[in-house]
Write a protein that holds these residues in place. Structure first.
Motif, PDB file in Angstrom:
ATOM      1  N   GLU A 103       0.857  -1.187   0.000  1.00  0.00           N
ATOM      2  CA  GLU A 103       0.000   0.000   0.000  1.00  0.00           C
ATOM      3  C   GLU A 103       0.893   1.236   0.000  1.00  0.00           C
ATOM      4  OE1 GLU A 103      -4.045   1.249   2.209  1.00  0.00           O
ATOM      5  OE2 GLU A 103      -2.438   0.598   3.533  1.00  0.00           O
ATOM      6  N   ILE A 104       0.710   2.088  -1.008  1.00  0.00           N
ATOM      7  CA  ILE A 104       1.451   3.342  -1.074  1.00  0.00           C
ATOM      8  C   ILE A 104       0.483   4.488  -0.819  1.00  0.00           C
ATOM      9  CG2 ILE A 104       3.264   2.483  -2.595  1.00  0.00           C
ATOM     10  CD1 ILE A 104       1.827   3.868  -4.925  1.00  0.00           C
ATOM     11  N   GLN A 105       1.011   5.601  -0.345  1.00  0.00           N
ATOM     12  CA  GLN A 105       0.181   6.747   0.018  1.00  0.00           C
ATOM     13  C   GLN A 105       0.597   7.964  -0.800  1.00  0.00           C
ATOM     14  OE1 GLN A 105       0.636   8.620   4.025  1.00  0.00           O
ATOM     15  NE2 GLN A 105      -1.456   7.876   4.265  1.00  0.00           N
ATOM     16  N   LEU A 106      -0.408   8.642  -1.351  1.00  0.00           N
ATOM     17  CA  LEU A 106      -0.195   9.908  -2.038  1.00  0.00           C
ATOM     18  C   LEU A 106      -0.628  11.018  -1.097  1.00  0.00           C
ATOM     19  CD1 LEU A 106      -1.757   8.947  -5.488  1.00  0.00           C
ATOM     20  CD2 LEU A 106       0.655   8.874  -4.835  1.00  0.00           C
ATOM     21  N   LEU A 107       0.121  12.123  -1.066  1.00  0.00           N
ATOM     22  CA  LEU A 107      -0.152  13.208  -0.127  1.00  0.00           C
ATOM     23  C   LEU A 107      -0.387  14.526  -0.850  1.00  0.00           C
ATOM     24  CD1 LEU A 107       2.728  12.414   2.392  1.00  0.00           C
ATOM     25  CD2 LEU A 107       0.333  11.709   2.564  1.00  0.00           C
ATOM     26  N   GLY A 108      -1.252  15.370  -0.273  1.00  0.00           N
ATOM     27  CA  GLY A 108      -1.469  16.725  -0.775  1.00  0.00           C
ATOM     28  C   GLY A 108      -1.875  16.770  -2.236  1.00  0.00           C
ATOM     29  N   ASP A 109      -1.161  17.585  -3.021  1.00  0.00           N
ATOM     30  CA  ASP A 109      -1.483  17.744  -4.444  1.00  0.00           C
ATOM     31  C   ASP A 109      -1.312  16.456  -5.236  1.00  0.00           C
ATOM     32  OD1 ASP A 109      -2.086  20.410  -4.009  1.00  0.00           O
ATOM     33  OD2 ASP A 109      -0.106  21.125  -4.617  1.00  0.00           O
ATOM     34  N   ASN A 110      -0.511  15.529  -4.746  1.00  0.00           N
ATOM     35  CA  ASN A 110      -0.296  14.259  -5.461  1.00  0.00           C
ATOM     36  C   ASN A 110      -1.508  13.334  -5.417  1.00  0.00           C
ATOM     37  OD1 ASN A 110       2.308  14.783  -6.378  1.00  0.00           O
ATOM     38  ND2 ASN A 110       3.228  14.054  -4.475  1.00  0.00           N
ATOM     39  N   THR A 111      -2.522  13.643  -4.594  1.00  0.00           N
ATOM     40  CA  THR A 111      -3.691  12.759  -4.508  1.00  0.00           C
ATOM     41  C   THR A 111      -4.469  12.710  -5.822  1.00  0.00           C
ATOM     42  OG1 THR A 111      -5.034  14.536  -3.559  1.00  0.00           O
ATOM     43  CG2 THR A 111      -3.983  13.013  -2.012  1.00  0.00           C
ATOM     44  N   ASN A 112      -4.293  13.686  -6.695  1.00  0.00           N
ATOM     45  CA  ASN A 112      -4.976  13.702  -7.996  1.00  0.00           C
ATOM     46  C   ASN A 112      -4.178  13.011  -9.090  1.00  0.00           C
ATOM     47  OD1 ASN A 112      -7.285  15.116  -7.126  1.00  0.00           O
ATOM     48  ND2 ASN A 112      -6.133  17.014  -7.161  1.00  0.00           N
ATOM     49  N   ASN A 145      -5.013   1.249  24.021  1.00  0.00           N
ATOM     50  CA  ASN A 145      -4.692   0.661  25.321  1.00  0.00           C
ATOM     51  C   ASN A 145      -3.477   1.308  25.973  1.00  0.00           C
ATOM     52  OD1 ASN A 145      -6.792  -1.291  25.151  1.00  0.00           O
ATOM     53  ND2 ASN A 145      -5.502  -2.504  23.782  1.00  0.00           N
ATOM     54  N   GLY A 146      -2.968   2.376  25.344  1.00  0.00           N
ATOM     55  CA  GLY A 146      -1.817   3.078  25.883  1.00  0.00           C
ATOM     56  C   GLY A 146      -0.475   2.434  25.575  1.00  0.00           C
ATOM     57  N   VAL A 147      -0.486   1.427  24.701  1.00  0.00           N
ATOM     58  CA  VAL A 147       0.755   0.749  24.318  1.00  0.00           C
ATOM     59  C   VAL A 147       1.431   1.549  23.201  1.00  0.00           C
ATOM     60  CG1 VAL A 147       1.739  -1.371  23.359  1.00  0.00           C
ATOM     61  CG2 VAL A 147      -0.190  -1.494  24.950  1.00  0.00           C
ATOM     62  N   ARG A 148       2.713   1.794  23.380  1.00  0.00           N
ATOM     63  CA  ARG A 148       3.467   2.551  22.380  1.00  0.00           C
ATOM     64  C   ARG A 148       3.710   1.678  21.157  1.00  0.00           C
ATOM     65  NH1 ARG A 148       9.457   5.087  22.667  1.00  0.00           N
ATOM     66  NH2 ARG A 148       9.100   6.778  21.208  1.00  0.00           N
ATOM     67  N   ARG A 149       3.343   2.195  19.984  1.00  0.00           N
ATOM     68  CA  ARG A 149       3.484   1.469  18.718  1.00  0.00           C
ATOM     69  C   ARG A 149       4.235   2.337  17.716  1.00  0.00           C
ATOM     70  NH1 ARG A 149       1.485  -3.745  19.485  1.00  0.00           N
ATOM     71  NH2 ARG A 149      -0.392  -3.620  20.705  1.00  0.00           N
ATOM     72  N   LEU A 150       4.746   1.700  16.682  1.00  0.00           N
ATOM     73  CA  LEU A 150       5.389   2.409  15.589  1.00  0.00           C
ATOM     74  C   LEU A 150       4.520   2.255  14.343  1.00  0.00           C
ATOM     75  CD1 LEU A 150       7.829   3.935  14.420  1.00  0.00           C
ATOM     76  CD2 LEU A 150       8.860   1.708  13.935  1.00  0.00           C
ATOM     77  N   GLY A 151       4.051   3.380  13.823  1.00  0.00           N
ATOM     78  CA  GLY A 151       3.265   3.374  12.583  1.00  0.00           C
ATOM     79  C   GLY A 151       4.155   3.783  11.432  1.00  0.00           C
ATOM     80  N   GLN A 152       3.991   3.115  10.299  1.00  0.00           N
ATOM     81  CA  GLN A 152       4.800   3.429   9.133  1.00  0.00           C
ATOM     82  C   GLN A 152       3.920   3.565   7.901  1.00  0.00           C
ATOM     83  OE1 GLN A 152       7.634   0.167   9.208  1.00  0.00           O
ATOM     84  NE2 GLN A 152       9.125   1.502  10.197  1.00  0.00           N
ATOM     85  N   SER A 153       4.386   4.384   6.957  1.00  0.00           N
ATOM     86  CA  SER A 153       3.702   4.522   5.686  1.00  0.00           C
ATOM     87  C   SER A 153       4.735   4.669   4.586  1.00  0.00           C
ATOM     88  CB  SER A 153       2.752   5.720   5.697  1.00  0.00           C
ATOM     89  OG  SER A 153       3.483   6.922   5.832  1.00  0.00           O
ATOM     90  N   ILE A 154       4.326   4.333   3.374  1.00  0.00           N
ATOM     91  CA  ILE A 154       5.160   4.492   2.195  1.00  0.00           C
ATOM     92  C   ILE A 154       4.540   5.599   1.365  1.00  0.00           C
ATOM     93  CG2 ILE A 154       6.039   3.394   0.102  1.00  0.00           C
ATOM     94  CD1 ILE A 154       5.824   0.703   1.587  1.00  0.00           C
TER      95      ILE A 154
END
Length: 92
Positions: free
Chosen positions: A42-51, A79-88
């Motif tokens: 799964e890749i993510q487009l941000l801001g103006d790139n969403t179009n 639950n208050g557990v510290r996690r690491l979220g990542q995106s491409i």
């Protein structure tokens, strides 16, 4: 870095936060016959790139190649557990 695959799904644009920052996710099929298993990214487009999908007339089934960076940050789950979220995040 560069990533390539076949578009499996183009998800709708989402607006996040008070500033309504735009994001959009695309699912790429990166499976190879010699691997004998499915491989989706799964890749993510941000801001103006969403179009970009509309601007380039991209559709599911199209092969693409794009530049990307991997982003990550720590957060606390419900639950208050510290996690690491990542995106491409992809562009170009």
């Amino acid at each position: 870095m560069e990533l390539q695959g076949v578009i499996k799904e183009i998800l709708p644009i989402e607006e996040r936060g008070e500033k309504k920052f735009k994001t959009r996710n695309i699912i790429l099929d990166r499976s190879r016959q010699d691997q004998g298993r499915e491989n989706f990214t799964e890749i993510q487009l941000l801001g103006d790139n969403t179009n970009t999908p509309e601007n380039l007339q991209l559709q599911p089934g199209d092969a693409i190649k794009c530049n990307f960076e991997i982003n990550g940050k720590y957060y606390n789950d419900k639950n208050g557990v510290r996690r690491l979220g990542q995106s491409i995040s992809a562009w170009g």
